[in-house]
Design a protein around this motif. Structure first.
Motif, PDB file in Angstrom:
ATOM      1  N   VAL A  23       0.738  -0.907   0.022  1.00  0.00           N
ATOM      2  CA  VAL A  23      -0.082   0.175   0.037  1.00  0.00           C
ATOM      3  C   VAL A  23       1.100   1.228   0.028  1.00  0.00           C
ATOM      4  O   VAL A  23       1.694   1.333   0.640  1.00  0.00           O
ATOM      5  CB  VAL A  23      -0.984  -0.043   1.221  1.00  0.00           C
ATOM      6  CG1 VAL A  23      -1.928   1.339   1.135  1.00  0.00           C
ATOM      7  CG2 VAL A  23      -1.894  -1.271   1.335  1.00  0.00           C
ATOM      8  N   SER A  24       0.700   2.040  -1.037  1.00  0.00           N
ATOM      9  CA  SER A  24       1.384   3.373  -0.878  1.00  0.00           C
ATOM     10  C   SER A  24       1.384   4.154   0.417  1.00  0.00           C
ATOM     11  O   SER A  24       0.343   4.073   1.235  1.00  0.00           O
ATOM     12  CB  SER A  24       0.979   4.204  -2.373  1.00  0.00           C
ATOM     13  OG  SER A  24      -0.072   4.922  -1.945  1.00  0.00           O
ATOM     14  N   GLU A  25       2.069   5.296   0.821  1.00  0.00           N
ATOM     15  CA  GLU A  25       1.944   6.369   1.803  1.00  0.00           C
ATOM     16  C   GLU A  25       0.798   7.032   1.140  1.00  0.00           C
ATOM     17  O   GLU A  25       0.496   6.983  -0.170  1.00  0.00           O
ATOM     18  CB  GLU A  25       3.238   6.977   1.811  1.00  0.00           C
ATOM     19  CG  GLU A  25       3.601   7.964   0.512  1.00  0.00           C
ATOM     20  CD  GLU A  25       4.615   7.189  -0.578  1.00  0.00           C
ATOM     21  OE1 GLU A  25       5.392   7.743  -1.019  1.00  0.00           O
ATOM     22  OE2 GLU A  25       4.304   5.993  -0.883  1.00  0.00           O
ATOM     23  N   PHE A  26      -0.015   7.496   2.057  1.00  0.00           N
ATOM     24  CA  PHE A  26      -1.361   8.291   1.939  1.00  0.00           C
ATOM     25  C   PHE A  26      -0.998   9.748   1.134  1.00  0.00           C
ATOM     26  O   PHE A  26      -0.079  10.099   1.134  1.00  0.00           O
ATOM     27  CB  PHE A  26      -1.885   8.709   3.096  1.00  0.00           C
ATOM     28  CG  PHE A  26      -1.312   9.733   3.798  1.00  0.00           C
ATOM     29  CD1 PHE A  26      -1.510  11.046   3.727  1.00  0.00           C
ATOM     30  CD2 PHE A  26      -0.875   9.372   5.143  1.00  0.00           C
ATOM     31  CE1 PHE A  26      -0.913  11.907   4.408  1.00  0.00           C
ATOM     32  CE2 PHE A  26      -0.388  10.394   6.121  1.00  0.00           C
ATOM     33  CZ  PHE A  26      -0.417  11.649   5.584  1.00  0.00           C
ATOM     34  N   ILE A  27      -1.847   9.808   0.223  1.00  0.00           N
ATOM     35  CA  ILE A  27      -1.985  10.997  -0.690  1.00  0.00           C
ATOM     36  C   ILE A  27      -3.124  11.916  -0.386  1.00  0.00           C
ATOM     37  O   ILE A  27      -3.867  11.352  -0.249  1.00  0.00           O
ATOM     38  CB  ILE A  27      -2.144  10.814  -2.260  1.00  0.00           C
ATOM     39  CG1 ILE A  27      -1.116   9.603  -2.710  1.00  0.00           C
ATOM     40  CG2 ILE A  27      -2.397  11.736  -3.098  1.00  0.00           C
ATOM     41  CD1 ILE A  27      -1.281   9.363  -3.934  1.00  0.00           C
ATOM     42  N   ARG A  28      -2.878  12.982   0.277  1.00  0.00           N
ATOM     43  CA  ARG A  28      -3.749  13.719   1.052  1.00  0.00           C
ATOM     44  C   ARG A  28      -4.680  14.399  -0.137  1.00  0.00           C
ATOM     45  O   ARG A  28      -4.182  15.182  -1.048  1.00  0.00           O
ATOM     46  CB  ARG A  28      -2.777  14.896   1.869  1.00  0.00           C
ATOM     47  CG  ARG A  28      -4.019  15.733   2.513  1.00  0.00           C
ATOM     48  CD  ARG A  28      -4.385  14.858   3.716  1.00  0.00           C
ATOM     49  NE  ARG A  28      -4.819  15.736   4.751  1.00  0.00           N
ATOM     50  CZ  ARG A  28      -6.266  16.029   5.082  1.00  0.00           C
ATOM     51  NH1 ARG A  28      -7.163  15.639   4.192  1.00  0.00           N
ATOM     52  NH2 ARG A  28      -6.710  16.646   5.878  1.00  0.00           N
ATOM     53  N   LEU A  33      -9.464  18.175  -7.294  1.00  0.00           N
ATOM     54  CA  LEU A  33      -9.098  17.068  -8.051  1.00  0.00           C
ATOM     55  C   LEU A  33      -7.504  17.148  -8.528  1.00  0.00           C
ATOM     56  O   LEU A  33      -7.140  17.946  -9.078  1.00  0.00           O
ATOM     57  CB  LEU A  33     -10.029  16.841  -9.382  1.00  0.00           C
ATOM     58  CG  LEU A  33      -9.741  15.708 -10.093  1.00  0.00           C
ATOM     59  CD1 LEU A  33      -9.852  14.465  -9.443  1.00  0.00           C
ATOM     60  CD2 LEU A  33     -10.549  15.749 -11.296  1.00  0.00           C
ATOM     61  N   LEU A  34      -6.956  16.354  -7.899  1.00  0.00           N
ATOM     62  CA  LEU A  34      -5.471  16.308  -7.808  1.00  0.00           C
ATOM     63  C   LEU A  34      -4.958  15.965  -9.411  1.00  0.00           C
ATOM     64  O   LEU A  34      -5.712  15.186 -10.034  1.00  0.00           O
ATOM     65  CB  LEU A  34      -4.917  15.322  -7.036  1.00  0.00           C
ATOM     66  CG  LEU A  34      -4.925  15.615  -5.514  1.00  0.00           C
ATOM     67  CD1 LEU A  34      -4.411  14.312  -4.420  1.00  0.00           C
ATOM     68  CD2 LEU A  34      -4.300  16.999  -5.018  1.00  0.00           C
ATOM     69  N   PRO A  35      -4.076  16.634  -9.620  1.00  0.00           N
ATOM     70  CA  PRO A  35      -3.624  16.324 -11.234  1.00  0.00           C
ATOM     71  C   PRO A  35      -2.908  14.979 -11.161  1.00  0.00           C
ATOM     72  O   PRO A  35      -2.565  14.316 -10.191  1.00  0.00           O
ATOM     73  CB  PRO A  35      -2.222  17.265 -11.177  1.00  0.00           C
ATOM     74  CG  PRO A  35      -2.106  17.862 -10.054  1.00  0.00           C
ATOM     75  CD  PRO A  35      -3.258  17.662  -9.070  1.00  0.00           C
ATOM     76  N   SER A  36      -2.768  14.545 -12.385  1.00  0.00           N
ATOM     77  CA  SER A  36      -2.094  13.161 -12.730  1.00  0.00           C
ATOM     78  C   SER A  36      -0.827  13.029 -11.985  1.00  0.00           C
ATOM     79  O   SER A  36      -0.561  12.086 -11.480  1.00  0.00           O
ATOM     80  CB  SER A  36      -2.186  12.740 -14.110  1.00  0.00           C
ATOM     81  OG  SER A  36      -3.582  12.856 -14.736  1.00  0.00           O
ATOM     82  N   GLN A  61      -3.134   4.725  -1.715  1.00  0.00           N
ATOM     83  CA  GLN A  61      -4.023   5.134  -0.495  1.00  0.00           C
ATOM     84  C   GLN A  61      -4.180   6.495  -0.666  1.00  0.00           C
ATOM     85  O   GLN A  61      -3.408   7.350  -0.602  1.00  0.00           O
ATOM     86  CB  GLN A  61      -3.245   4.544   0.681  1.00  0.00           C
ATOM     87  CG  GLN A  61      -3.928   4.770   1.955  1.00  0.00           C
ATOM     88  CD  GLN A  61      -3.357   4.587   3.183  1.00  0.00           C
ATOM     89  OE1 GLN A  61      -2.174   5.199   3.798  1.00  0.00           O
ATOM     90  NE2 GLN A  61      -3.215   3.343   3.738  1.00  0.00           N
ATOM     91  N   LEU A  62      -5.412   6.595  -0.334  1.00  0.00           N
ATOM     92  CA  LEU A  62      -5.891   8.194  -0.034  1.00  0.00           C
ATOM     93  C   LEU A  62      -6.575   8.424   1.194  1.00  0.00           C
ATOM     94  O   LEU A  62      -7.013   7.722   1.872  1.00  0.00           O
ATOM     95  CB  LEU A  62      -7.307   8.350  -1.194  1.00  0.00           C
ATOM     96  CG  LEU A  62      -6.932   8.060  -2.708  1.00  0.00           C
ATOM     97  CD1 LEU A  62      -8.294   8.374  -3.408  1.00  0.00           C
ATOM     98  CD2 LEU A  62      -5.864   8.982  -3.275  1.00  0.00           C
ATOM     99  N   LEU A  63      -6.426   9.494   1.529  1.00  0.00           N
ATOM    100  CA  LEU A  63      -6.723  10.321   2.933  1.00  0.00           C
ATOM    101  C   LEU A  63      -7.311  11.713   2.758  1.00  0.00           C
ATOM    102  O   LEU A  63      -6.943  12.582   1.922  1.00  0.00           O
ATOM    103  CB  LEU A  63      -5.466  10.372   3.788  1.00  0.00           C
ATOM    104  CG  LEU A  63      -5.659  10.794   5.257  1.00  0.00           C
ATOM    105  CD1 LEU A  63      -4.659  10.140   6.290  1.00  0.00           C
ATOM    106  CD2 LEU A  63      -5.695  12.498   5.306  1.00  0.00           C
ATOM    107  N   GLY A  64      -8.421  11.730   3.410  1.00  0.00           N
ATOM    108  CA  GLY A  64      -9.474  13.051   3.282  1.00  0.00           C
ATOM    109  C   GLY A  64     -10.671  12.788   3.948  1.00  0.00           C
ATOM    110  O   GLY A  64     -11.042  11.549   4.531  1.00  0.00           O
ATOM    111  N   ASN A  73     -11.265  11.878  -6.689  1.00  0.00           N
ATOM    112  CA  ASN A  73      -9.787  11.438  -6.966  1.00  0.00           C
ATOM    113  C   ASN A  73      -9.571  10.014  -7.009  1.00  0.00           C
ATOM    114  O   ASN A  73      -8.634   9.391  -7.824  1.00  0.00           O
ATOM    115  CB  ASN A  73      -9.050  11.999  -5.624  1.00  0.00           C
ATOM    116  CG  ASN A  73      -8.596  13.674  -5.910  1.00  0.00           C
ATOM    117  OD1 ASN A  73      -7.933  13.949  -6.314  1.00  0.00           O
ATOM    118  ND2 ASN A  73      -9.749  14.282  -5.288  1.00  0.00           N
ATOM    119  N   ALA A  74     -10.562   9.073  -6.478  1.00  0.00           N
ATOM    120  CA  ALA A  74     -10.399   7.737  -6.580  1.00  0.00           C
ATOM    121  C   ALA A  74     -10.504   7.303  -7.931  1.00  0.00           C
ATOM    122  O   ALA A  74      -9.953   6.516  -8.596  1.00  0.00           O
ATOM    123  CB  ALA A  74     -11.206   6.881  -5.620  1.00  0.00           C
TER     124      ALA A  74
END
Length: 329
Positions: A23-28, A33-36, A61-64, A73-74
């Motif tokens: 699992v990746s470190e979280f992306i906040r 909408l985050l850029p690619s 992994q997403l966090l929010g 974003n997912a």
């Protein structure tokens, strides 16, 4: 593991073996909408079928806290080829919690449900949506409610870190609570927390009833731990071999980050290794005072058992733009 266990270390650890998924470190995720490029920066494995060079799949992994924004974003990262989407409801960091992310949401099971539900709805059914939680924020009072909310929203798997936010990372981990949660939900439950040795893994399995484990700090302290748990090794690498891996990691970082950041990464890893290796305890005491590249160069080149000639080492340090030898692990 933020700031240490990123794609660089995932590459090294998965090449050693024994790991089924990462699992990746979280992306906040805040309110945009985050850029690619943000996703590619955190998870460059997206360029390679979302797998490490060893072929191990990586969930993003997403966090929010905003259900709609998390779902958007997912969907975006799914369109980039994500193997799976994991939702972080376990991070205990005060800065994260103050911004309504991570473990603080365990106070609001209804919000957990909405985030998972919207995310599951937005992501193709072929891509798994999973979640990670702790036992609660201040107490375990809502642990089962939170797990049921995640299941109800559509999470296909739940990793349970067997401590509350207030427990932090202080031993023990309350694996018996994972067993309680497991009895109340039908989806797969993965046990997490305080697994440092094969013996810990066996006890966790017996107490929690889980056949699947997630290991973070334990894998950094002993990179062969997964192999030992699976019965493919009987003991950790000798220190000389582990130091050789540290050296290759140092070289790998040369073209990717500045000297101070590189120094920080090696110091962090040595700190965790000191739990497994007495030699690392001694070395960490010396290394934590290093302030320049030359000091670290000399330390990592000393007594290497990798059979690399000194002159070749010096040339490697100068060839900053050359392909990393980490691929030879």
């Amino acid at each position: 593991m933020e700031g240490l266990l990123d794609f660089r270390l995932r590459d090294i650890i998965t090449k050693i073996g024994g790991i089924d998924q990462c699992v990746s470190e979280f992306i906040r995720v805040n309110d945009t909408l985050l850029p690619s490029q943000r996703f590619y920066r955190y998870v460059p494995e997206l360029n390679h079928n979302c797998r490490t060079k060893a072929g191990v799949p990586v969930k993003v992994q997403l966090l929010g806290s905003d259900p709609v924004c998390m779902a958007e974003n997912a969907a975006k990262v799914a369109s980039l080829g994500a193997y799976g989407i994991d939702l972080n409801f376990g991070c205990p960091a005060p800065t994260v919690n103050r911004n309504r992310g991570g473990a603080v949401l365990l106070k609001e099971p209804d919000v957990l449900y909405k985030i998972v539900y919207e995310t599951r709805k937005a992501v193709p059914s072929t891509i798994p949506v999973t979640a990670k939680m702790r036992l609660g924020f201040e107490s375990t009072e809502q642990a089962i409610d939170c797990a049921k909310a995640l299941e109800g929203g559509g999470a296909e798997e739940i990793v349970v870190h067997a401590r509350t936010k207030m427990d932090g990372y202080k031993p023990p981990a309350y694996w018996e609570w994972i067993a309680k949660i497991k009895k109340e939900v039908r989806v797969s439950i993965v046990a997490n927390g305080e697994i440092w040795t094969k013996e810990d893994a066996i006890r966790c399995h017996e107490i929690s009833g889980c056949s699947d484990l997630m290991i973070g700090r334990g894998m950094i302290a002993n990179p062969t731990l997964a192999l030992e748990i699976q019965g493919e090794r009987n003991e950790a690498f000798p220190w000389e071999e582990m130091k050789s891996i540290l050296y290759k990691y140092w070289i790998h970082l040369a073209s990717l980050m500045d000297t101070q950041s590189r120094l920080g990464r090696i110091k962090q890893w040595l700190y965790y290794l000191s739990r497994q290796y007495s030699e690392a305890q001694k070395d960490f005491t010396a290394v934590k005072r290093f302030t320049n590249q030359e000091e670290m160069d000399l330390y990592l080149c000393e007594d290497l058992a990798a059979g690399i000639e000194v002159e070749m080492q010096r040339k490697a340090f100068r060839c900053i733009g050359a392909e990393s030898p980490v691929g030879d692990l």
